[in-house]
Structure formats: C-alpha cells, structure tokens
Write a protein that holds these residues in place. Structure first.
Motif, PDB file in Angstrom:
ATOM      1  N   ALA A  33       4.334  -4.547   6.258  1.00  0.00           N
ATOM      2  CA  ALA A  33       4.601  -3.242   6.160  1.00  0.00           C
ATOM      3  C   ALA A  33       4.073  -3.317   5.160  1.00  0.00           C
ATOM      4  CB  ALA A  33       5.113  -3.223   7.226  1.00  0.00           C
ATOM      5  N   ILE A  34       3.899  -2.106   4.947  1.00  0.00           N
ATOM      6  CA  ILE A  34       3.908  -1.367   3.168  1.00  0.00           C
ATOM      7  C   ILE A  34       5.133  -0.183   2.587  1.00  0.00           C
ATOM      8  CG2 ILE A  34       3.254  -0.627   1.270  1.00  0.00           C
ATOM      9  CD1 ILE A  34       3.529  -3.728   1.063  1.00  0.00           C
ATOM     10  N   GLY A  35       6.104   0.737   2.394  1.00  0.00           N
ATOM     11  CA  GLY A  35       5.922   1.514   2.532  1.00  0.00           C
ATOM     12  C   GLY A  35       5.290   2.176   1.039  1.00  0.00           C
ATOM     13  N   TRP A  36       5.538   4.130   0.785  1.00  0.00           N
ATOM     14  CA  TRP A  36       5.506   4.298  -0.111  1.00  0.00           C
ATOM     15  C   TRP A  36       6.528   5.072   0.271  1.00  0.00           C
ATOM     16  CZ3 TRP A  36       2.549   3.908  -4.752  1.00  0.00           C
ATOM     17  CH2 TRP A  36       1.097   3.421  -4.183  1.00  0.00           C
ATOM     18  N   PHE A  37       7.170   5.148  -1.250  1.00  0.00           N
ATOM     19  CA  PHE A  37       8.028   5.723  -1.274  1.00  0.00           C
ATOM     20  C   PHE A  37       8.248   7.092  -2.772  1.00  0.00           C
ATOM     21  CE2 PHE A  37      10.992   3.844   1.987  1.00  0.00           C
ATOM     22  CZ  PHE A  37      10.651   2.549   2.523  1.00  0.00           C
ATOM     23  N   GLU A  46      13.175   9.134  -1.028  1.00  0.00           N
ATOM     24  CA  GLU A  46      12.591   9.419   0.813  1.00  0.00           C
ATOM     25  C   GLU A  46      11.497   8.584   0.831  1.00  0.00           C
ATOM     26  OE1 GLU A  46      11.139  13.622   1.072  1.00  0.00           O
ATOM     27  OE2 GLU A  46      10.203  13.976  -1.095  1.00  0.00           O
ATOM     28  N   ALA A  47      11.446   8.308   1.651  1.00  0.00           N
ATOM     29  CA  ALA A  47      10.427   7.625   2.433  1.00  0.00           C
ATOM     30  C   ALA A  47       9.142   8.889   1.883  1.00  0.00           C
ATOM     31  CB  ALA A  47      10.879   6.808   3.897  1.00  0.00           C
ATOM     32  N   VAL A  48       8.053   8.470   1.986  1.00  0.00           N
ATOM     33  CA  VAL A  48       6.375   9.090   1.832  1.00  0.00           C
ATOM     34  C   VAL A  48       5.680   8.883   2.991  1.00  0.00           C
ATOM     35  CG1 VAL A  48       4.890  10.467   0.503  1.00  0.00           C
ATOM     36  CG2 VAL A  48       6.479   9.542  -0.550  1.00  0.00           C
ATOM     37  N   SER A  95       6.943   4.465  -5.552  1.00  0.00           N
ATOM     38  CA  SER A  95       6.846   3.585  -5.219  1.00  0.00           C
ATOM     39  C   SER A  95       6.288   2.904  -4.530  1.00  0.00           C
ATOM     40  CB  SER A  95       8.605   2.858  -5.473  1.00  0.00           C
ATOM     41  OG  SER A  95       8.514   3.319  -6.844  1.00  0.00           O
ATOM     42  N   CYS A  96       6.355   1.750  -4.117  1.00  0.00           N
ATOM     43  CA  CYS A  96       6.405   1.322  -3.326  1.00  0.00           C
ATOM     44  C   CYS A  96       6.309  -0.335  -2.453  1.00  0.00           C
ATOM     45  CB  CYS A  96       4.368   0.305  -3.031  1.00  0.00           C
ATOM     46  SG  CYS A  96       3.546  -0.619  -4.301  1.00  0.00           S
ATOM     47  N   ALA A  97       7.390  -0.144  -1.535  1.00  0.00           N
ATOM     48  CA  ALA A  97       8.220  -1.262  -1.170  1.00  0.00           C
ATOM     49  C   ALA A  97       7.495  -1.911   0.152  1.00  0.00           C
ATOM     50  CB  ALA A  97       8.927  -0.733  -1.444  1.00  0.00           C
ATOM     51  N   LEU A  98       8.139  -3.451   0.177  1.00  0.00           N
ATOM     52  CA  LEU A  98       7.835  -4.243   1.236  1.00  0.00           C
ATOM     53  C   LEU A  98       9.206  -5.019   1.320  1.00  0.00           C
ATOM     54  CD1 LEU A  98       5.968  -6.929   2.256  1.00  0.00           C
ATOM     55  CD2 LEU A  98       6.874  -7.636   0.736  1.00  0.00           C
ATOM     56  N   PRO A  99       9.271  -4.587   3.269  1.00  0.00           N
ATOM     57  CA  PRO A  99      10.259  -4.911   4.118  1.00  0.00           C
ATOM     58  C   PRO A  99      10.716  -6.710   3.259  1.00  0.00           C
ATOM     59  CG  PRO A  99       9.146  -3.909   5.132  1.00  0.00           C
ATOM     60  CD  PRO A  99       7.731  -4.224   4.318  1.00  0.00           C
ATOM     61  N   GLY A 100      12.194  -6.505   3.851  1.00  0.00           N
ATOM     62  CA  GLY A 100      12.382  -8.606   3.572  1.00  0.00           C
ATOM     63  C   GLY A 100      11.961  -8.737   4.965  1.00  0.00           C
ATOM     64  N   PRO A 101      12.999  -9.724   5.441  1.00  0.00           N
ATOM     65  CA  PRO A 101      13.194 -10.952   6.636  1.00  0.00           C
ATOM     66  C   PRO A 101      13.958  -9.804   7.777  1.00  0.00           C
ATOM     67  CG  PRO A 101      14.060 -11.863   4.838  1.00  0.00           C
ATOM     68  CD  PRO A 101      13.485 -10.774   3.901  1.00  0.00           C
ATOM     69  N   SER A 102      14.867  -8.984   7.614  1.00  0.00           N
ATOM     70  CA  SER A 102      16.132  -8.777   8.387  1.00  0.00           C
ATOM     71  C   SER A 102      15.081  -7.622   8.731  1.00  0.00           C
ATOM     72  CB  SER A 102      16.944  -7.918   7.568  1.00  0.00           C
ATOM     73  OG  SER A 102      17.942  -9.079   6.915  1.00  0.00           O
ATOM     74  N   TYR A 104      13.206  -3.509   9.504  1.00  0.00           N
ATOM     75  CA  TYR A 104      13.117  -2.151   8.618  1.00  0.00           C
ATOM     76  C   TYR A 104      12.977  -1.278   9.824  1.00  0.00           C
ATOM     77  CZ  TYR A 104       8.032  -2.886   9.624  1.00  0.00           C
ATOM     78  OH  TYR A 104       6.713  -2.638  10.313  1.00  0.00           O
ATOM     79  N   MET A 105      12.713  -0.718   8.744  1.00  0.00           N
ATOM     80  CA  MET A 105      12.331   1.089   9.929  1.00  0.00           C
ATOM     81  C   MET A 105      11.692   1.774   9.279  1.00  0.00           C
ATOM     82  SD  MET A 105      14.860   3.464  11.913  1.00  0.00           S
ATOM     83  CE  MET A 105      16.323   2.238  12.392  1.00  0.00           C
ATOM     84  N   CYS A 106      10.874   1.940   9.909  1.00  0.00           N
ATOM     85  CA  CYS A 106       9.345   3.173   9.635  1.00  0.00           C
ATOM     86  C   CYS A 106      10.568   4.881   8.785  1.00  0.00           C
ATOM     87  CB  CYS A 106       8.160   2.694  10.299  1.00  0.00           C
ATOM     88  SG  CYS A 106       6.063   3.432   9.299  1.00  0.00           S
ATOM     89  N   LEU A 107       9.419   4.724   7.339  1.00  0.00           N
ATOM     90  CA  LEU A 107       9.988   6.003   7.241  1.00  0.00           C
ATOM     91  C   LEU A 107      11.683   6.718   7.076  1.00  0.00           C
ATOM     92  CD1 LEU A 107       8.021   9.197   9.327  1.00  0.00           C
ATOM     93  CD2 LEU A 107       7.413   7.780   7.054  1.00  0.00           C
ATOM     94  N   THR A 108      12.226   5.097   6.267  1.00  0.00           N
ATOM     95  CA  THR A 108      13.759   5.267   6.196  1.00  0.00           C
ATOM     96  C   THR A 108      13.670   4.598   4.668  1.00  0.00           C
ATOM     97  OG1 THR A 108      14.499   3.696   7.707  1.00  0.00           O
ATOM     98  CG2 THR A 108      14.424   5.291   8.684  1.00  0.00           C
ATOM     99  N   LEU A 109      14.435   4.152   4.422  1.00  0.00           N
ATOM    100  CA  LEU A 109      15.271   3.618   3.493  1.00  0.00           C
ATOM    101  C   LEU A 109      15.280   2.175   4.279  1.00  0.00           C
ATOM    102  CD1 LEU A 109      16.719   5.341   0.658  1.00  0.00           C
ATOM    103  CD2 LEU A 109      14.137   4.896   0.954  1.00  0.00           C
ATOM    104  N   LEU A 110      15.345   1.757   5.468  1.00  0.00           N
ATOM    105  CA  LEU A 110      16.223   0.287   5.911  1.00  0.00           C
ATOM    106  C   LEU A 110      15.060  -0.421   5.459  1.00  0.00           C
ATOM    107  CD1 LEU A 110      17.471   1.645   8.449  1.00  0.00           C
ATOM    108  CD2 LEU A 110      18.898   1.346   6.373  1.00  0.00           C
ATOM    109  N   GLY A 111      15.804  -2.029   5.181  1.00  0.00           N
ATOM    110  CA  GLY A 111      14.915  -3.063   5.205  1.00  0.00           C
ATOM    111  C   GLY A 111      13.595  -3.365   4.147  1.00  0.00           C
TER     112      GLY A 111
END
Length: 125
Positions: A33-37, A46-48, A95-102, A104-111
């Motif tokens: 998964a990838i997120g944009w923030f 904030e999550a975008v 920024s884009c970001a990749l979750p770690g192994p623990s 993640y929660m989509c549309l949040t900063l968690l993970g």
C-alpha cells in the motif's frame, strides 16, 4: 533499501492541474500500500489518498474527493497523484509513504514508516 522520491510539484493558479509522481524502489509496489500526504505551513500533516490492499480500493479525504486521482504504474514502480481544479488551500508539501511491517490504517498517519522528501505544491488565488 526502501526509497521514495516525489516530483512534479510547482506553482499553479486556482483551477489548474498538477501531476505528482512517487518513484519507488526497494520493494514490490504491487504488493504494498502507498499513501499520499500533505502538510501546509503551521498545520499538521494530513492524509490525502491511499491504496488499501485489503479491498484493493483507493480512498480520498473529503476535501480532495472528485478532484484528485491516485493511480500506480507497477511496471514503472511509480505512484501518481493527478490533482485537478486546484485551490489555494491545497498548497502544501506533498509526500508519499509506505507502511511498515506492523500494519497501517488508510487515510491516517498510522503505520506509515517510510517517507519521501516531499514536493512543494503552491496554488495562487
């Protein structure tokens, strides 16, 4: 080694468009998964938008729904954020970001453990 590099930011007028790119390496894009923030001056990050591997969906925060489109090219290992009908309130470092192994929660900063350096988007009124 995980690496994410954003590009495509710039200065546009209200109503204009930009396409941001997030070039990735060090992992398989189609398995992750990838997120944009974004973070504006004086505001919290904030999550975008995000890709949710659990259901394959792509989700957007309410303020960009219908104007932004996130998509990826697995062959190019790149994730894109097409931004249309830009508004001054969209101005921020994206920024884009990749979750770690623990997990993640989509549309949040968690993970989200791995981050790119960001690219500046400025929208003039």
């Amino acid at each position: 080694q995980v690496r994410l590099v954003e590009s495509g930011g710039g200065l546009v007028q209200t109503g204009g468009s930009l396409r941001l790119s997030c070039e990735t390496s060090g992992f398989s894009l189609d398995d992750n998964a990838i997120g944009w923030f974004r973070q504006a001056p004086g505001k919290e990050r904030e999550a975008v938008s995000c890709i949710n591997l659990k259901d394959g969906g792509i989700y957007y925060t309410d303020s960009v729904e219908g104007r932004f489109t996130m998509y990826r090219d697995n062959a190019e290992n790149t994730v894109y954020l097409q931004m249309d009908d830009l508004k001054p309130e969209d101005s921020a470092v994206y920024s884009c970001a990749l979750p770690g192994p623990s997990g993640y929660m989509c549309l949040t900063l968690l993970g989200y453990d791995y981050w790119g350096q960001g690219t500046q988007v400025s929208v003039s009124s």
